[in-house]
Design an enzyme around this catalytic site. Structure first.
Site, PDB file in Angstrom:
ATOM      1  N   SER A  15      17.382 -12.962   5.729  1.00 38.37           N
ATOM      2  CA  SER A  15      18.133 -13.200   6.965  1.00 38.37           C
ATOM      3  C   SER A  15      17.199 -13.373   8.170  1.00 38.37           C
ATOM      4  O   SER A  15      17.510 -14.142   9.089  1.00 38.37           O
ATOM      5  CB  SER A  15      19.148 -12.081   7.221  1.00 38.37           C
ATOM      6  OG  SER A  15      18.517 -10.869   7.530  1.00 38.37           O
ATOM      7  N   ASN A  16      16.058 -12.705   8.168  1.00 39.38           N
ATOM      8  CA  ASN A  16      15.096 -12.939   9.256  1.00 39.38           C
ATOM      9  C   ASN A  16      14.468 -14.327   9.133  1.00 39.38           C
ATOM     10  O   ASN A  16      14.241 -15.001  10.150  1.00 39.38           O
ATOM     11  CB  ASN A  16      14.020 -11.852   9.270  1.00 39.38           C
ATOM     12  CG  ASN A  16      14.473 -10.608   9.993  1.00 39.38           C
ATOM     13  OD1 ASN A  16      14.612 -10.616  11.214  1.00 39.38           O
ATOM     14  ND2 ASN A  16      14.742  -9.540   9.259  1.00 39.38           N
ATOM     15  N   ARG A  67      -3.136  -7.487  -7.847  1.00 39.44           N
ATOM     16  CA  ARG A  67      -2.788  -7.870  -6.474  1.00 39.44           C
ATOM     17  C   ARG A  67      -3.724  -8.973  -5.985  1.00 39.44           C
ATOM     18  O   ARG A  67      -3.321  -9.865  -5.234  1.00 39.44           O
ATOM     19  CB  ARG A  67      -2.890  -6.647  -5.546  1.00 39.44           C
ATOM     20  CG  ARG A  67      -1.826  -5.597  -5.839  1.00 39.44           C
ATOM     21  CD  ARG A  67      -1.477  -4.819  -4.593  1.00 39.44           C
ATOM     22  NE  ARG A  67      -2.517  -3.867  -4.230  1.00 39.44           N
ATOM     23  CZ  ARG A  67      -2.908  -3.611  -2.981  1.00 39.44           C
ATOM     24  NH1 ARG A  67      -2.350  -4.247  -1.967  1.00 39.44           N
ATOM     25  NH2 ARG A  67      -3.831  -2.708  -2.730  1.00 39.44           N
ATOM     26  N   ARG A  93       5.593  -6.848  -0.573  1.00 32.70           N
ATOM     27  CA  ARG A  93       4.310  -6.677  -1.239  1.00 32.70           C
ATOM     28  C   ARG A  93       3.292  -6.190  -0.225  1.00 32.70           C
ATOM     29  O   ARG A  93       3.296  -6.641   0.927  1.00 32.70           O
ATOM     30  CB  ARG A  93       3.814  -8.004  -1.810  1.00 32.70           C
ATOM     31  CG  ARG A  93       4.747  -8.655  -2.783  1.00 32.70           C
ATOM     32  CD  ARG A  93       4.741  -7.968  -4.115  1.00 32.70           C
ATOM     33  NE  ARG A  93       3.400  -7.924  -4.672  1.00 32.70           N
ATOM     34  CZ  ARG A  93       3.123  -7.346  -5.839  1.00 32.70           C
ATOM     35  NH1 ARG A  93       4.075  -6.775  -6.552  1.00 32.70           N
ATOM     36  NH2 ARG A  93       1.886  -7.338  -6.298  1.00 32.70           N
ATOM     37  N   ILE A  94       2.423  -5.292  -0.669  1.00 25.86           N
ATOM     38  CA  ILE A  94       1.305  -4.893   0.187  1.00 25.86           C
ATOM     39  C   ILE A  94       0.173  -5.874  -0.049  1.00 25.86           C
ATOM     40  O   ILE A  94      -0.237  -6.101  -1.194  1.00 25.86           O
ATOM     41  CB  ILE A  94       0.878  -3.443  -0.125  1.00 25.86           C
ATOM     42  CG1 ILE A  94       2.018  -2.497   0.259  1.00 25.86           C
ATOM     43  CG2 ILE A  94      -0.406  -3.086   0.621  1.00 25.86           C
ATOM     44  CD1 ILE A  94       1.782  -1.054  -0.088  1.00 25.86           C
ATOM     45  N   LEU A  95      -0.287  -6.489   1.018  1.00 29.94           N
ATOM     46  CA  LEU A  95      -1.313  -7.524   0.911  1.00 29.94           C
ATOM     47  C   LEU A  95      -2.698  -6.897   0.799  1.00 29.94           C
ATOM     48  O   LEU A  95      -2.971  -5.845   1.382  1.00 29.94           O
ATOM     49  CB  LEU A  95      -1.231  -8.438   2.134  1.00 29.94           C
ATOM     50  CG  LEU A  95       0.085  -9.229   2.220  1.00 29.94           C
ATOM     51  CD1 LEU A  95       0.304  -9.762   3.628  1.00 29.94           C
ATOM     52  CD2 LEU A  95       0.105 -10.357   1.188  1.00 29.94           C
ATOM     53  N   HIS A 111       9.219  -4.984  11.356  1.00 28.46           N
ATOM     54  CA  HIS A 111       9.441  -3.703  10.678  1.00 28.46           C
ATOM     55  C   HIS A 111      10.656  -3.022  11.315  1.00 28.46           C
ATOM     56  O   HIS A 111      10.771  -2.987  12.546  1.00 28.46           O
ATOM     57  CB  HIS A 111       8.201  -2.827  10.830  1.00 28.46           C
ATOM     58  CG  HIS A 111       8.337  -1.518  10.116  1.00 28.46           C
ATOM     59  ND1 HIS A 111       8.218  -1.414   8.744  1.00 28.46           N
ATOM     60  CD2 HIS A 111       8.602  -0.275  10.568  1.00 28.46           C
ATOM     61  CE1 HIS A 111       8.416  -0.157   8.389  1.00 28.46           C
ATOM     62  NE2 HIS A 111       8.644   0.561   9.481  1.00 28.46           N
ATOM     63  N   ASP A 147       1.961  -1.385   8.172  1.00 30.51           N
ATOM     64  CA  ASP A 147       2.855  -1.227   9.320  1.00 30.51           C
ATOM     65  C   ASP A 147       2.120  -0.710  10.559  1.00 30.51           C
ATOM     66  O   ASP A 147       2.636   0.108  11.334  1.00 30.51           O
ATOM     67  CB  ASP A 147       4.040  -0.309   8.966  1.00 30.51           C
ATOM     68  CG  ASP A 147       4.909  -0.917   7.874  1.00 30.51           C
ATOM     69  OD1 ASP A 147       4.952  -2.154   7.789  1.00 30.51           O
ATOM     70  OD2 ASP A 147       5.517  -0.155   7.116  1.00 30.51           O
ATOM     71  N   GLU A 176      16.827  -7.398  15.048  1.00 29.23           N
ATOM     72  CA  GLU A 176      15.691  -8.110  14.446  1.00 29.23           C
ATOM     73  C   GLU A 176      15.868  -9.613  14.594  1.00 29.23           C
ATOM     74  O   GLU A 176      14.928 -10.333  14.936  1.00 29.23           O
ATOM     75  CB  GLU A 176      15.564  -7.757  12.957  1.00 29.23           C
ATOM     76  CG  GLU A 176      15.184  -6.314  12.692  1.00 29.23           C
ATOM     77  CD  GLU A 176      15.017  -6.034  11.199  1.00 29.23           C
ATOM     78  OE1 GLU A 176      14.466  -6.871  10.482  1.00 29.23           O
ATOM     79  OE2 GLU A 176      15.472  -4.959  10.750  1.00 29.23           O
TER      80      GLU A 176
HETATM   81  C1  GRF Z   1      14.378  -6.326   7.427  1.00 29.24           C
HETATM   82  O1  GRF Z   1      15.034  -5.164   7.841  1.00 29.24           O
HETATM   83  C2  GRF Z   1      12.946  -6.279   7.822  1.00 29.24           C
HETATM   84  O2  GRF Z   1      12.715  -5.606   9.017  1.00 29.24           O
HETATM   85  C3  GRF Z   1      12.315  -5.513   6.700  1.00 29.24           C
HETATM   86  O3  GRF Z   1      12.991  -5.939   5.544  1.00 29.24           O
HETATM   87  C4  GRF Z   1      14.301  -6.396   5.906  1.00 29.24           C
HETATM   88  C5  GRF Z   1      14.407  -7.792   5.394  1.00 29.24           C
HETATM   89  O4  GRF Z   1      15.699  -8.324   5.541  1.00 29.24           O
HETATM   90  N1  GRF Z   1      10.883  -5.752   6.673  1.00 29.24           N
HETATM   91  P1  GRF Z   1      15.899  -9.898   5.375  1.00 29.24           P
HETATM   92  O5  GRF Z   1      15.363 -10.280   3.981  1.00 29.24           O
HETATM   93  O6  GRF Z   1      15.154 -10.601   6.457  1.00 29.24           O
HETATM   94  O7  GRF Z   1      17.375 -10.130   5.445  1.00 29.24           O
END
Ligand code: GRF
Length: 203
Positions: A15-16, A67, A93-95, A111, A147, A176
């Protein structure tokens, strides 16, 4: 200023990513999304991105023994698409330090907490358990510490008395979607071009 070539990395819902893609569809936005890349083949966000006409690619992390090999495949795909900057959007994933050094100062993350509070997982449950009255989200530059890294922007939302982790997560997620496109645009407007050796002239 020319648009920065942006890759968005996802693992799930996306969704972001969708919020960034909607913003980037505006000709005045300083990014062109050149790739939506998922670490999971069945991420719902891949379908959303394809439906929006964006180039998509899955590099399933589970198919990589280490990784380092996964991150090398990421870099190869990002370079092949000429990416200059990377937006993490629910990328689970942790890069590796090597990957972060390769894209130094060009990876941004969102975040779901008011960093430096609650790095890591379960941020909403932790905010509720602590009795916080405000929650929110943070856009920051990615460094080798999880983070962490310079904060570009934060958005706050209230915690309501009846909140559960799910209701709080939904309120933060809406914030977000408002914050990320603006914070990323401000960042990209300050970013020097390229950063992609694959796109640099031969010497
Ligand atoms: C969001 O809450 C973002 O902050 C976190 O993971 C979630 C991802 O949601 N890192 P989406 O896949 O963007 O809907």
């Amino acid at each position: 200023m020319p648009e920065r070539r942006l890759a968005v990395l996802i693992s799930g819902r996306g969704s972001n990513m969708e919020a960034l893609a909607r913003a980037a569809a505006d000709p005045g936005y300083p990014a062109e999304i050149v790739l939506v890349l998922s670490s999971k083949a069945n991420a719902a966000g891949l379908e959303t991105a394809a439906a929006m006409g964006l180039p998509t690619l899955a590099i399933p992390a589970r198919e990589h023994p280490t990784r380092e090999s996964f991150d090398a495949a990421l870099t190869a795909a990002l370079e092949a698409h000429g990416a200059e900057a990377i937006a993490l959007a629910g990328f689970l994933r942790i890069l590796t330090p090597g990957f972060i050094r390769r894209w130094q100062g060009r990876i941004v993350n969102i975040h779901p907490s008011l960093l430096p509070k609650y790095p890591g997982l379960d941020t909403h449950a932790r905010a509720l358990a602590a009795g916080d009255t405000m929650a929110g989200c943070t856009v920051h530059i990615v460094t080798e510490t999880l983070d962490d890294g310079p904060v570009l922007a934060r958005a706050q939302v209230p915690v309501l008395p009846a909140d559960t982790p799910e209701t709080l997560a939904a309120r933060v997620l809406a914030a977000e979607h408002r914050l990320y496109p603006h914070a990323l645009a401000d960042f990209l407007r300050t970013l020097p071009p390229s950063g992609n050796p694959g796109a640099a002239p031969m010497r």
